[in-house]
Design a protein around this motif. Structure first.
Motif, PDB file in Angstrom:
ATOM      1  N   GLY A  45      52.395  27.731  21.608  1.00  0.00           N
ATOM      2  CA  GLY A  45      52.326  27.740  22.828  1.00  0.00           C
ATOM      3  C   GLY A  45      52.753  29.163  23.570  1.00  0.00           C
ATOM      4  N   GLN A  48      49.196  30.552  23.631  1.00  0.00           N
ATOM      5  CA  GLN A  48      47.698  29.679  24.739  1.00  0.00           C
ATOM      6  C   GLN A  48      48.989  30.589  26.115  1.00  0.00           C
ATOM      7  OE1 GLN A  48      48.120  26.068  25.275  1.00  0.00           O
ATOM      8  NE2 GLN A  48      46.243  26.074  23.278  1.00  0.00           N
ATOM      9  N   GLN A 206      63.220  28.169  18.856  1.00  0.00           N
ATOM     10  CA  GLN A 206      63.947  27.845  18.367  1.00  0.00           C
ATOM     11  C   GLN A 206      65.693  27.536  19.761  1.00  0.00           C
ATOM     12  OE1 GLN A 206      62.273  30.712  18.766  1.00  0.00           O
ATOM     13  NE2 GLN A 206      61.984  30.086  16.462  1.00  0.00           N
ATOM     14  N   SER A 208      69.629  27.151  20.494  1.00  0.00           N
ATOM     15  CA  SER A 208      71.130  27.467  21.082  1.00  0.00           C
ATOM     16  C   SER A 208      72.025  25.930  20.532  1.00  0.00           C
ATOM     17  CB  SER A 208      71.317  27.661  22.230  1.00  0.00           C
ATOM     18  OG  SER A 208      70.777  28.808  22.198  1.00  0.00           O
ATOM     19  N   SER A 221      70.440  20.944  22.403  1.00  0.00           N
ATOM     20  CA  SER A 221      70.109  20.377  23.510  1.00  0.00           C
ATOM     21  C   SER A 221      69.097  20.704  24.492  1.00  0.00           C
ATOM     22  CB  SER A 221      71.113  20.315  24.731  1.00  0.00           C
ATOM     23  OG  SER A 221      72.598  20.070  23.927  1.00  0.00           O
ATOM     24  N   LYS A 223      65.922  20.968  26.547  1.00  0.00           N
ATOM     25  CA  LYS A 223      65.233  20.577  28.161  1.00  0.00           C
ATOM     26  C   LYS A 223      63.795  20.401  28.002  1.00  0.00           C
ATOM     27  CE  LYS A 223      64.327  22.565  32.723  1.00  0.00           C
ATOM     28  NZ  LYS A 223      63.964  23.975  32.834  1.00  0.00           N
ATOM     29  N   GLU A 225      60.748  20.767  28.887  1.00  0.00           N
ATOM     30  CA  GLU A 225      59.877  21.178  30.035  1.00  0.00           C
ATOM     31  C   GLU A 225      58.344  20.749  30.106  1.00  0.00           C
ATOM     32  OE1 GLU A 225      60.465  24.686  30.427  1.00  0.00           O
ATOM     33  OE2 GLU A 225      62.206  24.463  28.544  1.00  0.00           O
ATOM     34  N   LYS A 226      58.673  20.713  31.765  1.00  0.00           N
ATOM     35  CA  LYS A 226      56.668  20.383  32.108  1.00  0.00           C
ATOM     36  C   LYS A 226      56.364  21.908  32.777  1.00  0.00           C
ATOM     37  CE  LYS A 226      57.831  15.774  33.974  1.00  0.00           C
ATOM     38  NZ  LYS A 226      59.375  15.833  34.190  1.00  0.00           N
ATOM     39  N   ALA A 232      49.688  20.899  30.752  1.00  0.00           N
ATOM     40  CA  ALA A 232      50.421  21.645  30.071  1.00  0.00           C
ATOM     41  C   ALA A 232      51.920  21.562  30.234  1.00  0.00           C
ATOM     42  CB  ALA A 232      49.627  23.127  30.622  1.00  0.00           C
ATOM     43  N   GLY A 234      55.165  21.520  28.179  1.00  0.00           N
ATOM     44  CA  GLY A 234      56.089  21.667  26.649  1.00  0.00           C
ATOM     45  C   GLY A 234      55.705  21.056  25.454  1.00  0.00           C
ATOM     46  N   LEU A 235      55.295  21.608  24.221  1.00  0.00           N
ATOM     47  CA  LEU A 235      54.453  20.972  22.894  1.00  0.00           C
ATOM     48  C   LEU A 235      56.036  20.047  22.782  1.00  0.00           C
ATOM     49  CD1 LEU A 235      51.770  23.271  21.523  1.00  0.00           C
ATOM     50  CD2 LEU A 235      51.869  20.934  22.542  1.00  0.00           C
ATOM     51  N   SER A 237      59.099  20.548  23.264  1.00  0.00           N
ATOM     52  CA  SER A 237      60.761  19.726  24.123  1.00  0.00           C
ATOM     53  C   SER A 237      59.953  18.031  24.093  1.00  0.00           C
ATOM     54  CB  SER A 237      60.852  20.269  24.929  1.00  0.00           C
ATOM     55  OG  SER A 237      59.737  20.626  26.188  1.00  0.00           O
ATOM     56  N   THR A 279      74.080  25.910  27.229  1.00  0.00           N
ATOM     57  CA  THR A 279      73.628  25.021  25.460  1.00  0.00           C
ATOM     58  C   THR A 279      74.832  26.347  25.026  1.00  0.00           C
ATOM     59  OG1 THR A 279      71.445  25.985  24.808  1.00  0.00           O
ATOM     60  CG2 THR A 279      71.572  23.674  25.553  1.00  0.00           C
ATOM     61  N   GLY A 396      63.028  33.264  25.118  1.00  0.00           N
ATOM     62  CA  GLY A 396      62.083  33.160  24.864  1.00  0.00           C
ATOM     63  C   GLY A 396      61.972  35.012  24.282  1.00  0.00           C
TER      64      GLY A 396
HETATM   65  C1  FAD Z   1      67.602  31.993  21.291  1.00  0.00           C
HETATM   66  C2  FAD Z   1      66.137  31.001  21.734  1.00  0.00           C
HETATM   67  C3  FAD Z   1      67.388  29.432  22.057  1.00  0.00           C
HETATM   68  C4  FAD Z   1      66.842  28.481  23.506  1.00  0.00           C
HETATM   69  N1  FAD Z   1      68.024  27.575  23.066  1.00  0.00           N
HETATM   70  C5  FAD Z   1      67.543  25.868  23.907  1.00  0.00           C
HETATM   71  C6  FAD Z   1      68.443  25.401  24.112  1.00  0.00           C
HETATM   72  O1  FAD Z   1      69.286  25.470  23.763  1.00  0.00           O
HETATM   73  N2  FAD Z   1      67.028  24.507  24.750  1.00  0.00           N
HETATM   74  C7  FAD Z   1      66.473  24.048  25.525  1.00  0.00           C
HETATM   75  O2  FAD Z   1      65.982  23.874  25.533  1.00  0.00           O
HETATM   76  N3  FAD Z   1      65.197  25.372  24.863  1.00  0.00           N
HETATM   77  C8  FAD Z   1      65.820  26.238  23.942  1.00  0.00           C
HETATM   78  N4  FAD Z   1      65.002  27.498  24.034  1.00  0.00           N
HETATM   79  C9  FAD Z   1      63.767  27.583  24.181  1.00  0.00           C
HETATM   80  C10 FAD Z   1      62.578  26.597  23.287  1.00  0.00           C
HETATM   81  O3  FAD Z   1      62.416  27.968  22.179  1.00  0.00           O
HETATM   82  C11 FAD Z   1      61.358  26.675  23.534  1.00  0.00           C
HETATM   83  O4  FAD Z   1      60.969  27.444  23.659  1.00  0.00           O
HETATM   84  C12 FAD Z   1      60.869  25.199  24.731  1.00  0.00           C
HETATM   85  O5  FAD Z   1      62.259  24.266  24.033  1.00  0.00           O
HETATM   86  C13 FAD Z   1      60.087  25.164  25.522  1.00  0.00           C
HETATM   87  O6  FAD Z   1      58.734  24.531  24.200  1.00  0.00           O
HETATM   88  P1  FAD Z   1      58.022  23.676  24.849  1.00  0.00           P
HETATM   89  O7  FAD Z   1      57.014  23.695  22.790  1.00  0.00           O
HETATM   90  O8  FAD Z   1      58.534  22.686  25.277  1.00  0.00           O
HETATM   91  O9  FAD Z   1      57.101  24.384  25.426  1.00  0.00           O
HETATM   92  P2  FAD Z   1      55.650  25.336  24.730  1.00  0.00           P
HETATM   93  O10 FAD Z   1      54.101  24.300  24.326  1.00  0.00           O
HETATM   94  O11 FAD Z   1      56.159  26.276  23.919  1.00  0.00           O
HETATM   95  O12 FAD Z   1      55.841  25.825  26.348  1.00  0.00           O
HETATM   96  C14 FAD Z   1      56.442  26.735  26.554  1.00  0.00           C
HETATM   97  C15 FAD Z   1      56.254  26.533  28.142  1.00  0.00           C
HETATM   98  O13 FAD Z   1      54.624  27.329  28.337  1.00  0.00           O
HETATM   99  C16 FAD Z   1      54.529  26.759  29.614  1.00  0.00           C
HETATM  100  N5  FAD Z   1      53.028  26.584  28.667  1.00  0.00           N
HETATM  101  C17 FAD Z   1      51.942  25.903  27.824  1.00  0.00           C
HETATM  102  N6  FAD Z   1      51.038  26.060  27.576  1.00  0.00           N
HETATM  103  C18 FAD Z   1      50.931  26.775  28.578  1.00  0.00           C
HETATM  104  C19 FAD Z   1      49.088  26.563  29.550  1.00  0.00           C
HETATM  105  N7  FAD Z   1      47.815  26.729  28.631  1.00  0.00           N
HETATM  106  N8  FAD Z   1      49.297  26.787  31.145  1.00  0.00           N
HETATM  107  C20 FAD Z   1      49.896  26.963  31.274  1.00  0.00           C
HETATM  108  N9  FAD Z   1      51.440  26.719  30.924  1.00  0.00           N
HETATM  109  C21 FAD Z   1      51.854  26.619  29.523  1.00  0.00           C
HETATM  110  C22 FAD Z   1      54.863  25.093  28.888  1.00  0.00           C
HETATM  111  O14 FAD Z   1      54.732  24.059  29.703  1.00  0.00           O
HETATM  112  C23 FAD Z   1      56.008  25.564  28.881  1.00  0.00           C
HETATM  113  O15 FAD Z   1      56.677  25.056  30.545  1.00  0.00           O
HETATM  114  C24 FAD Z   1      65.333  28.549  23.348  1.00  0.00           C
HETATM  115  C25 FAD Z   1      65.050  29.131  23.240  1.00  0.00           C
HETATM  116  C26 FAD Z   1      64.924  31.420  22.224  1.00  0.00           C
HETATM  117  C27 FAD Z   1      63.935  31.793  22.274  1.00  0.00           C
END
Ligand code: FAD
Ligand code: HEM
Length: 403
Positions: A45, A48, A206, A208, A221, A223, A225-226, A232, A234-235, A237, A279, A396
């Protein structure tokens, strides 16, 4: 490294920095072509969205820029080390990365890449890799010697899935081997890894830990991610929300991270969260109240509206049973009922809370989106609060350089 090697590094850093995008694009393309197994390790992600693909190569260049005094980068090495150990990165991976980085440097510099220059870069990378993997070895050792400690990936079963708000769902995770878990330090995160059939890859993120330290389970916990574009999302979440249910198994690494509550802290605490940033602070609050912390604790939380206010009932219960805990809540959109319940309208504004800095030893913990952290940090400093008393976590790659 010899003085001549250091000189050659210093001369070539500006050229490589100028071609930073070329270098990093080349580097990742090369690495994922020759070592496709590493796609399971990196956040595809981030690759990308372009957020972080520069982080690794740029950190190497920052190190090279400071080659005369590399020790200035030590605090960064600790933060990266926590992230690396949480992703089970080992010394052999440094060899692979080093090889592709050197080949990419050759390709970017072209004919200017004399054998002496490549030798110098080889020596510089080796020095940095030893520094980092040496530090990471100590972090792995610390994890191993903890009671119930482990390193690497360990399978955990989802014991309970609980909806906390319209967007946030908690997962209670128990080791499938029937063993216990090491007590985390409130504020720490762990990595979750799951197989994504659509990508045919493992992916890790990751999260918390939102529960108080205990030896039975971890609660995360998440969220939903839209994406900014509707296609696109979040993969991980969304995968966790939609496809991971009670009884399913995911892999976890040990708790890591240095955004932590000091042990036996005896000072007033202010916890400031935006959205899902609550969290790690939930873990801190539950841990403090569980230990009968008698100093004042102030919880400030901002979110869009009541429907996305996670843990509301639990927080109300904690504040009503602990006279030293006060909470102040801000919603972007309020209803008359919210106002009657003391919720304030608009973005979280610390200047509206009068009793915030009643004691000079107060510790401030902030977690939320980058812009939110930046605003709270600046507002606290504007109130005369020392930046050394302010701690923050970004969800992040850490891009903010505030303290
Ligand atoms: C130390 C730490 C602690 C964390 N704690 C938490 C927590 O307690 N709870 C929590 O919910 N999250 C937490 N996070 C965030 C979590 O790690 C993820 O980053 C989050 O869940 C999103 O991951 P994902 O795979 O759903 O999204 P990803 O696929 O990684 O995408 C991330 C974001 O980019 C956008 N995106 C992806 N691809 C594209 C594209 N091609 N074009 C445009 N936009 C795009 C997605 O829609 C999304 O909004 C934490 C992160 C860190 C580093
Ligand atoms: C000297 C060598 C290295 C440097 C300077 C470096 C630097 C960094 C930095 C700055 C980050 C971001 C930290 C943050 O989130 O705040 C990071 C994350 C990361 N690093 Fe490294 N790193 C090095 C080696 C490696 C190696 C050998 C691997 C494994 C092959 C690796 C894999 C990762 C991964 C997977 C992440 C998480 C980000 C993502 O998934 O995209 N790194 N590294």
């Amino acid at each position: 490294m010899t003085d001549e090697q250091k000189r050659l590094i210093t001369v070539t850093v500006p050229v490589l920095k100028e071609n930073g995008v070329l270098l990093t694009t080349h580097f990742y393309k090369r690495m994922f072509t020759h070592n496709p197994e590493l796609k399971n390790m990196f956040n595809m992600g981030n690759q990308q969205s372009g957020k972080q693909q520069t982080a690794l190569a740029m950190a190497v260049l920052a190190y090279a820029e400071n080659i005369a005094n590399p020790m200035v980068l030590l605090p960064v090495v600790d933060r990266i080390g926590h992230k690396h150990t949480s992703l089970d990165i080992r010394p052999e991976h440094y060899m692979i990365v080093g090889n592709h980085l050197l080949e990419s440097i050759k390709e970017v510099l072209g004919e200017a890449a004399t054998p002496a220059i490549i030798d110098a870069w080889g020596a510089a990378y080796q020095q940095l890799a030893s520094l980092m993997s040496g530090h990471e070895a100590k972090l792995y050792e610390k994890q191993t010697i903890k009671t119930n400690g482990w390193t690497g990936w360990r399978p955990f079963k989802v014991g309970k899935k609980n909806i906390e708000s319209a967007e946030i769902t908690s997962f209670y995770l128990y080791p499938t081997d029937g063993g216990h878990v090491p007590m985390h330090i409130p504020g720490q995160y762990l990595s979750v890894r799951t197989f994504l059939p659509d990508l045919n890859l493992n992916q890790a993120r990751q999260y918390s830990i939102s529960s108080a330290p205990n030896e039975e389970y971890y609660r995360i916990s998440v969220k939903r991610e839209k994406g900014q574009n509707l296609d696109a999302n979040g993969l991980i979440s969304n995968y966790l929300h939609d496809f991971v249910n009670e009884g399913d198994v995911i892999d976890l690494t040990s708790p890591a991270g240095n955004f932590i509550l000091a042990e036996n802290i005896a000072a007033p605490i202010v916890l400031i969260s935006g959205g899902v940033g609550l969290t790690p602070l939930m873990s801190m609050l539950q841990s403090l109240t569980g230990k009968n912390h008698t100093q004042p604790i102030t919880w400030l939380h901002g979110c869009r509206n009541k429907s996305v206010h996670a843990f509301k009932d639990q927080l109300d219960q904690i504040t009503s049973t602990n006279s030293n805990v006060k909470q102040h809540t801000f919603y972007n959109v309020v209803t008359p009922e919210d106002i009657a319940n003391g919720v304030m309208e608009g973005h979280l504004d610390i200047s509206s809370i009068l009793e915030l800095h009643q004691h000079p030893d107060t510790n401030y913990f902030i977690c939320g989106p980058s812009a939110f952290i930046q605003k709270q940090f600046q507002d606290l400093q504007a109130q005369g609060i020392n930046k050394n008393a302010i701690f923050f976590e970004e969800f992040g790659p850490q891009l903010l350089q505030l303290n």
